[in-house]
Scaffold this active site. Structure first.
Site, mmCIF file in Angstrom:
data_model
loop_
_atom_site.group_PDB
_atom_site.id
_atom_site.type_symbol
_atom_site.label_atom_id
_atom_site.label_comp_id
_atom_site.label_asym_id
_atom_site.label_seq_id
_atom_site.Cartn_x
_atom_site.Cartn_y
_atom_site.Cartn_z
ATOM 1 N N GLY A 131 -7.232 -22.912 9.512
ATOM 2 C CA GLY A 131 -8.638 -23.205 9.118
ATOM 3 C C GLY A 131 -9.388 -22.404 10.039
ATOM 4 N N PHE A 162 -0.590 -15.931 10.515
ATOM 5 C CA PHE A 162 -0.594 -14.710 10.172
ATOM 6 C C PHE A 162 -0.836 -13.804 11.475
ATOM 7 C CE2 PHE A 162 -3.362 -16.791 6.735
ATOM 8 C CZ PHE A 162 -2.243 -16.848 6.034
ATOM 9 N N THR A 164 0.431 -10.802 13.361
ATOM 10 C CA THR A 164 1.298 -9.450 13.390
ATOM 11 C C THR A 164 1.908 -9.407 14.671
ATOM 12 O OG1 THR A 164 -0.450 -8.631 11.511
ATOM 13 C CG2 THR A 164 1.317 -7.002 12.880
ATOM 14 N N GLU A 246 -10.950 -2.986 16.616
ATOM 15 C CA GLU A 246 -9.785 -3.423 15.836
ATOM 16 C C GLU A 246 -10.378 -2.924 14.298
ATOM 17 O OE1 GLU A 246 -8.288 -7.830 13.660
ATOM 18 O OE2 GLU A 246 -8.814 -7.746 15.899
ATOM 19 N N ARG A 247 -11.868 -3.164 13.995
ATOM 20 C CA ARG A 247 -12.266 -2.594 12.860
ATOM 21 C C ARG A 247 -12.267 -1.208 12.613
ATOM 22 N NH1 ARG A 247 -16.153 -7.952 12.790
ATOM 23 N NH2 ARG A 247 -14.388 -9.385 12.271
ATOM 24 N N GLN A 340 -2.517 4.737 -10.970
ATOM 25 C CA GLN A 340 -2.571 4.885 -12.298
ATOM 26 C C GLN A 340 -1.972 6.069 -13.054
ATOM 27 O OE1 GLN A 340 -3.248 2.269 -14.473
ATOM 28 N NE2 GLN A 340 -3.920 3.403 -16.404
ATOM 29 N N GLY A 343 1.452 6.930 -13.603
ATOM 30 C CA GLY A 343 2.220 6.108 -14.633
ATOM 31 C C GLY A 343 3.325 5.132 -14.366
ATOM 32 N N GLY A 344 4.186 5.009 -15.002
ATOM 33 C CA GLY A 344 5.165 3.914 -14.754
ATOM 34 C C GLY A 344 5.947 4.130 -13.596
ATOM 35 N N GLU A 371 -16.555 -9.677 2.494
ATOM 36 C CA GLU A 371 -17.727 -10.417 2.279
ATOM 37 C C GLU A 371 -18.207 -10.863 3.680
ATOM 38 O OE1 GLU A 371 -15.183 -10.599 -1.215
ATOM 39 O OE2 GLU A 371 -14.626 -11.243 0.778
#
Length: 381
Positions: A131, A162, A164, A246-247, A340, A343-344, A371
């Site tokens: 939270g 989470f 690391t 960190e950022r 993209q 391709g595949g 955000e």
């Protein structure tokens, strides 16, 4: 030189890291992805090369370098297509161990920092909870002080999510609530094997597969009073301060991955045939890649400018927040477009572009979601 901020010694560092990646990382990264962690031996090699303590004090095995030098290292390291390896290192160098460097007592620094810079002790930082992520003040893990026949101590109860390096770290810097006020948070040093501290599970992620990520649990976890890191009740401020380091590191990772994706794709489109010509012969392909390269180069200059502002002691919170938002979004735009154009084959596991595509997604979330970063920037107008 490719930037007004780059000095000859920075170029030497970049070359050193590139050689290390070519020799020690790229040939082995696939095996690490399968194993779910980076071998300790390669981290010790980084330490032996002097690359795990660039900003730490020379008396503790570091190089005493500034934020610009550290940025060059992070950007060079992020030329690797194995993001799990990159984040394993950057959490240790830029997100966890700086808490000890900034707030450690002489005894704490002498005890642990030499092993950290040599890669013998790997570190993790425990702030995020189910939270409480970007909202650090919302964390609920609690530490209560006590005294008994064995001396002064703190007892930690709660959990972290989470984290690391959480599975394999040796030393953890844990944020816990030590009072009722919203910002009454302190930092603690918890060693692996401390009774009451456990890794409850290893988390399975979409990307960063060679990075171990854990949920940590503290149940009546007793640590000596001497393991309080910094001043009691000043942990929130310590976390906020280190967010800038960190950022910038995460922004460097984003820029490095974008550079590598473009490099891979420029080579690919010059070879790939479609409708009687190479993709490079299609104007729309050339224009799209040129624009993405322009955006990446602009973001890179902003990245270096932010690091320079930090070295000058400026209040760079707004700039760094904008930088983190910008680069986290940009790297996703770049790698998805580059994928993209493959391709595949770009969707096949084991290809570098597919790995970059998976690994880049978290860079708009971790370390401050886009955000949240934009709101931090907007508050300062």
């Amino acid at each position: 030189m490719d930037s007004i901020y780059v000095a000859p010694e920075h170029e030497l560092l970049r070359d050193q890291v590139a050689r290390f990646l070519e020799r020690e990382v790229e040939p082995h990264g696939e095996a690490w992805e399968s194993a779910g962690c980076v071998p300790r031996a390669v981290l010790r090699k980084l330490g032996a090369a002097g690359l795990l303590g660039l900003t730490h004090a020379p008396e503790h095995g570091g190089a005493g370098a500034d934020a610009l030098t550290n940025l060059v290292f992070a950007e060079a390291l992020s030329q690797s297509t194995f993001g799990g390896f990159v984040i394993t290192v950057l959490v240790h160098t830029d997100m966890a161990s700086p808490h000890l460097a900034h707030a450690g007592s002489p005894a704490q620094l002498e005890r642990w920092m030499p092993g950290i810079t040599r890669g013998e002790l790997i570190t993790a930082v425990g702030i995020t909870e189910a939270g409480a992520g970007s909202d650090v003040a919302g964390l609920r893990t609690r530490a209560v002080r006590g005294t008994d026949g064995d001396g002064d101590h703190w007892v930690l109860d709660g959990s972290k999510l989470f984290i690391t390096n959480g599975v394999h770290a040796d030393l953890y810097f844990i944020a816990a609530r030590t009072g009722e006020a919203r910002h009454a948070i302190s930092m603690f040093i918890v060693e692996k094997g401390t009774p009451g501290f456990s890794v409850s599970r290893s988390l399975d992620k979409t990307g960063w597969l060679s990075s171990d990520t854990a949920e940590l649990v503290f149940q009546n976890c007793r640590v000596p009073a001497t393991n309080l890191l910094g001043e009691e009740g000043r942990g929130f401020q310590a976390v906020m301060k280190n967010f800038q380091t960190e950022r910038i590191a995460l922004a460097a990772m984003a820029v490095g991955h974008a550079q590598q994706a473009l490099k891979l794709t420029l080579a690919q489109v010059r070879l790939r045939q479609a409708f009687g010509a190479t993709l490079w012969d299609k104007q729309v392909i050339r224009h799209r890649l040129a624009l993405l390269d322009a955006k990446t180069r602009a973001a890179r200059q902003y990245l270096y400018h932010c690091a320079w502002r930090v070295t000058q002691g400026h209040d760079a919170v707004q700039d760094v927040s904008m930088l983190k938002a910008l680069t986290g979004e940009l790297v996703n735009e770049v790698v998805q477009t580059c994928q993209q154009f493959h391709g595949g084959m770009g969707y096949m596991r084991g290809t570098p572009i597919e790995r970059l595509w998976r690994d880049a997604r978290i860079l708009a979330i971790g370390g401050g979601a886009t955000e949240v970063m934009l709101d931090e920037a907007a508050k300062r107008y």
